[in-house]
Design a protein around this motif. Structure first.
Motif, short mmCIF file in Angstrom:
data_model
loop_
_atom_site.label_atom_id
_atom_site.label_comp_id
_atom_site.label_asym_id
_atom_site.label_seq_id
_atom_site.Cartn_x
_atom_site.Cartn_y
_atom_site.Cartn_z
N GLY A 104 35.86 16.54 91.60
CA GLY A 104 34.68 15.92 92.21
C GLY A 104 35.01 15.26 93.54
N LEU A 105 34.76 13.97 93.61
CA LEU A 105 34.96 13.22 94.85
C LEU A 105 36.43 13.28 95.27
CD1 LEU A 105 33.51 11.34 96.88
CD2 LEU A 105 34.17 9.42 95.43
N PHE A 106 36.68 13.60 96.52
CA PHE A 106 38.03 13.77 97.08
C PHE A 106 38.88 14.68 96.19
CE2 PHE A 106 36.77 9.30 98.20
CZ PHE A 106 36.35 9.60 99.49
N GLY A 107 38.22 15.61 95.50
CA GLY A 107 38.92 16.57 94.66
C GLY A 107 39.36 16.02 93.31
N LYS A 108 38.97 14.78 92.98
CA LYS A 108 39.39 14.16 91.72
C LYS A 108 38.26 14.23 90.68
CE LYS A 108 42.95 12.48 93.99
NZ LYS A 108 44.16 13.30 94.03
N PRO A 109 38.62 14.15 89.39
CA PRO A 109 37.60 14.14 88.34
C PRO A 109 36.60 13.01 88.55
CG PRO A 109 39.77 14.40 87.37
CD PRO A 109 39.99 14.10 88.82
N THR A 110 35.32 13.34 88.49
CA THR A 110 34.30 12.36 88.85
C THR A 110 33.09 12.46 87.92
OG1 THR A 110 34.93 12.57 91.18
CG2 THR A 110 32.78 11.59 90.73
N VAL A 111 32.66 11.30 87.44
CA VAL A 111 31.43 11.25 86.66
C VAL A 111 30.31 10.74 87.55
CG1 VAL A 111 30.23 9.87 84.92
CG2 VAL A 111 32.34 11.04 84.32
N ILE A 112 29.17 11.43 87.52
CA ILE A 112 28.01 10.93 88.25
C ILE A 112 26.92 10.61 87.24
CG2 ILE A 112 26.29 11.44 90.02
CD1 ILE A 112 28.27 13.40 91.23
N ASN A 113 26.53 9.37 87.20
CA ASN A 113 25.46 8.95 86.29
C ASN A 113 24.32 8.34 87.08
OD1 ASN A 113 27.86 7.92 83.83
ND2 ASN A 113 26.49 9.66 83.69
N ASN A 114 23.14 8.53 86.56
CA ASN A 114 21.94 7.97 87.17
C ASN A 114 21.85 6.46 86.87
OD1 ASN A 114 19.11 7.27 85.83
ND2 ASN A 114 18.76 8.29 87.77
N VAL A 115 21.12 5.74 87.68
CA VAL A 115 20.96 4.28 87.54
C VAL A 115 20.49 3.90 86.13
CG1 VAL A 115 19.59 2.29 88.30
CG2 VAL A 115 20.45 3.91 89.98
N GLU A 116 19.43 4.56 85.69
CA GLU A 116 18.84 4.20 84.41
C GLU A 116 19.81 4.48 83.25
OE1 GLU A 116 15.03 6.04 83.74
OE2 GLU A 116 14.97 5.35 81.68
N THR A 117 20.53 5.60 83.36
CA THR A 117 21.53 5.92 82.34
C THR A 117 22.53 4.77 82.23
OG1 THR A 117 21.39 8.19 83.20
CG2 THR A 117 23.12 7.73 81.60
N LEU A 118 23.06 4.33 83.36
CA LEU A 118 24.07 3.28 83.36
C LEU A 118 23.51 1.97 82.85
CD1 LEU A 118 25.80 4.17 86.72
CD2 LEU A 118 26.88 4.24 84.46
N ALA A 119 22.26 1.67 83.20
CA ALA A 119 21.66 0.40 82.78
C ALA A 119 21.44 0.36 81.27
CB ALA A 119 20.35 0.17 83.53
N ASN A 120 21.44 1.52 80.63
CA ASN A 120 21.32 1.58 79.17
C ASN A 120 22.61 1.20 78.46
OD1 ASN A 120 18.85 2.47 77.76
ND2 ASN A 120 18.90 4.17 79.19
#
Lengths: 153, 592
Positions: B307-323
């Motif tokens: 992902g980011l800079f070639g490293k493993p990356t998790v992308i979560n949405n705002v609402e997901t994280l707020a849960n």
């Protein structure tokens, strides 16, 4: 101008910035992206100016020309669209007498733009005049606000 | 006798637009002045709070005296003095300004999990969050749970991504945890680009610390030391509150090195989006954080691998994280008790369009559209007829009124030809033209297409051209077939989610509202009276009183007539703006 660019350059080094953050900083400082500033950074970083241009034209936030003194933004998100933002857009264009090929008036007093969504859909249709959000706007109210600004200029 | 008095003023973007800050200020000065006279007012607290949902009635103000809470609606600064005087000093609430019964019905069917604290706590004060069990979840995690246990808990809760696609969050975390590499990242996607959606803005404006805490827990679970929040620059208030919240969290030691005295360290950086819808796509978002043009790339490799800079990356949405924090504190079983078998928990929707109560709502998944529109939303404005519900923004579709008894969950919405999406829900009534709605979304996707792949770049342009032709009265019989074929081709062959879903608004309206397309093409008529080129305005002589209002507002001078005698519209001069139609008090202008 040089001093300001130096400051931006320093900030870029300190904060591990990137080309987007440089452009955002330049725009924050000058209100748009002056060609000179792009060439200056192009030389400093040894990055072709075309790279900057490519990014600047990709994102809707960047402006290559100076903007008007007053910025009028009409939201054309879905909620605003179904609540009649098109009428607001037409009446603003007419009132401001915008030239065909530009969104800034010839006297530089107004810049008019549409944006995708400002996220204030429950008070649609929304217009932002110089950063102040107006909800449930009507064409008459908008024209009144615009005339008020003209009067005070 | 010292009473406990608290005043809460809504200062979300909606609240501020309605004058929330002025109202707050007015309360402060009025109380200060009155405080000299009445001792009861010492210790009276005024708070700013985030959005509580019903923005259409802003400015909303809570006045809490001891444990008695009264809520006022539509409050303007000049109304404050009377509230302070009659209610706060003399104890008699100003009954005519209080919220009415239908205000309560807006909340009855809702289930607040993510939004529970929005409207209650002061988003600019970390102590306010801490006093509501804030940062207790990360403490519990760091001190007593292994990353695997955290992932397991999230998996068991059944939480799925709230950004639209609904990928199981726990599984995503596990994939990133298992990906080889020392350096990993977690990104919070706050680039809420769907027009007609503002859930993420409201969550960040109302409770930014919940998002930070969710990222901390995610970072711990996947083994990331750094997180990024990619947020739209169009949300200045949300950006400002998030910045403040991050600073406060650093100051308190919740962000930085050695959190809670352990080896775990984590920090968050804010990256401002520069305005591109496609950056909601994961790989495009990553390119944008890296400072490049936000163009997607082919997957795999997926961001959890590279992902980011070639490293493993998790992308979560705002609402997901707020849960996340509530799941950790209250447990996976508690969370899974809301919702349906495959769609657990609650979902926030931005309920807008032609519904009476517009605003932000949070409902248990599985609720029907009917309950949302008629019970929470209070029905259609002006008691007109419901035509359709648009969900999922430009990637979604329009669900017809005949289907509003379907439950709102990921699978049912997909079966109906739409998607859950990030949570925009726009109610359309009989005055909305469905062909125009499809055209609107295609204008959007066409201009936001990044241009990298041909099917999306050229396909959406061609789709739009056909729709423009139909709405301007130049539609041909074969256009319907062309729309369908082209739509399916674009879906099948585009590189990223933007192109793959762009034809959805066209396909779903073609499926359910084919008759409207046909009326445009064969009869050159727009049944809803929206498409300008297909409209004609005429004055009905028998109703016209000759008041002259239409003549006055007509911008093109197309209306002629003497005072007190029936007027006439000259069709060649008329620009079909509809100004006369709106201003006529005698229904003497016919649009057809």
């Amino acid at each position: 101008m040089e001093d300001k660019l130096e400051t931006i350059y320093k900030r870029f080094k300190e904060n591990e910035g990137n080309l987007i953050s440089i452009l955002q900083d330049i725009q924050e400082e000058f209100g748009y992206l002056p060609e000179k500033a792009i060439y200056w950074f192009s030389e400093q970083l040894d990055v072709p100016p075309a790279m900057f241009y490519g990014i600047a034209t990709f994102y809707s936030q960047f402006y290559l020309k100076p903007r008007g003194k007053n910025v009028i933004t009409v939201c054309s998100g879905t909620a605003c669209h179904v609540k009649g933002s098109e009428k607001l857009i037409n009446s603003a264009i007419k009132e401001l007498e915008l030239p065909e090929d530009s969104n800034t008036t010839e006297d530089g007093l107004f810049t008019f733009e549409k944006v995708n969504c400002v996220g204030a859909c429950s008070i649609a249709p929304v217009v932002i005049i110089n950063k102040k959000v107006f909800g449930k706007m009507s064409a008459e109210k908008l024209v009144k606000e615009l005339r008020e600004i003209k009067k005070n200029e | 006798m010292n009473k406990h008095i608290e005043i809460k003023v809504c200062t979300g973007t909606g609240g501020i637009a309605a004058g929330g800050l002025e109202v707050l200020e007015r309360f402060q000065t009025c109380i200060e002045q009155a405080g000299l006279k009445a001792k009861t007012l010492t210790g009276c607290l005024t708070h700013r709070v985030g959005c509580r949902g019903l923005c259409a009635r802003d400015v909303l103000v809570d006045v809490i005296i001891d444990d008695q809470k009264f809520t006022y609606q539509y409050i303007k600064p000049d109304m404050v003095e009377r509230i302070v005087e009659e209610h706060i000093i003399n104890g008699n609430p100003v009954s005519e300004w209080l919220v009415t019964e239908d205000y309560l019905s807006f909340y009855n069917k809702q289930q607040k999990v993510v939004l529970a604290m929005c409207g209650e706590i002061d988003p600019e004060d970390i102590e306010s969050y801490i006093s509501h069990q804030g940062y207790r979840a990360i403490e519990k995690v760091i001190k007593g749970m292994s990353p695997e246990e955290v992932i397991d808990e999230i998996k068991r809760s059944g939480l799925r991504g709230r950004g639209g696609a609904g990928f199981p969050t726990g599984l995503k975390w596990e994939m990133a945890r298992n990906a080889p590499g020392d350096e990993k990242y977690i990104i919070c996607n706050a680039d809420e680009g769907d027009p007609g959606a503002f859930m993420d803005r409201a969550v960040i404006e109302g409770n930014p610390h919940a998002v930070i805490e969710g990222m901390l827990i995610g970072g711990y679970a996947i083994g990331a030391k750094r997180g990024y929040v990619y947020i739209r620059a169009e949300y200045p208030l949300a950006v400002e509150r998030l910045k403040k919240a991050i600073e406060q969290a650093r100051h308190k030691g919740y962000l930085g090195e050695r959190i809670f005295g352990t080896d775990f360290g984590f920090d968050i950086k804010i990256k401002l989006g520069a305005g591109a819808f496609v950056c909601g796509e994961e790989t495009a978002l990553i390119a944008s954080i890296e400072g490049k043009r936000g163009m997607p790339r082919a997957k795999p490799p997926f961001p959890v691998q590279k992902g980011l800079f070639g490293k493993p990356t998790v992308i979560n949405n705002v609402e997901t994280l707020a849960n996340i924090p509530s799941i950790i504190i209250k447990g996976a079983d508690w969370f899974a008790s809301f919702g349906t078998e495959k769609s657990k928990g609650t979902k926030i929707f931005a309920l807008t369009g032609k519904v009476k109560n517009t605003g932000l709502i949070e409902v248990p998944l599985g609720i029907t559209l009917r309950e949302i529109i008629y019970e929470i939303g209070g029905g259609i404005e002006g008691d007109r007829r419901l035509k359709a519900v648009q969900t999922g923004g430009p990637s979604g579709g329009c669900i017809p009124a005949s289907m509003i008894d379907i439950p709102v969950d990921y699978e049912s919405l997909a079966r109906a030809g739409s998607i859950m999406g990030s949570g925009g829900m726009i109610i359309l009534d009989e005055t909305d033209c469905m062909v125009n709605v499809a055209k609107y979304f295609l204008q959007f996707t066409q201009s936001e297409s990044c241009g990298k792949c041909v099917p999306c770049r050229i396909g959406t342009k061609r789709l739009l051209e056909i729709l423009e032709r139909i709405t301007s009265g130049r539609g041909k019989e074969e256009d319907l077939k062309k729309l369908e074929k082209l739509s399916n081709d674009i879906k099948a062959s585009s590189l990223c989610g933007l192109g793959q879903t762009a034809p959805n608004p066209v396909l779903s309206t073609l499926q359910y509202f084919r008759d409207e397309y046909e009326a445009h093409i064969f009869e050159k008529r727009c049944p809803a009276g929206v498409c300008r080129d297909l409209l004609t305005y005429t004055i009905l002589e028998e109703f016209c009183k000759g008041c002259g209002m239409c003549l006055k507002v007509c911008p093109s001078g197309a209306i002629i007539g003497e005072k007190k005698k029936p007027h006439k519209i000259i069709p060649e001069v008329c620009i079909k703006c509809g100004a006369c139609f709106e201003v006529c008090k005698f229904k003497a202008i016919k649009r057809g």
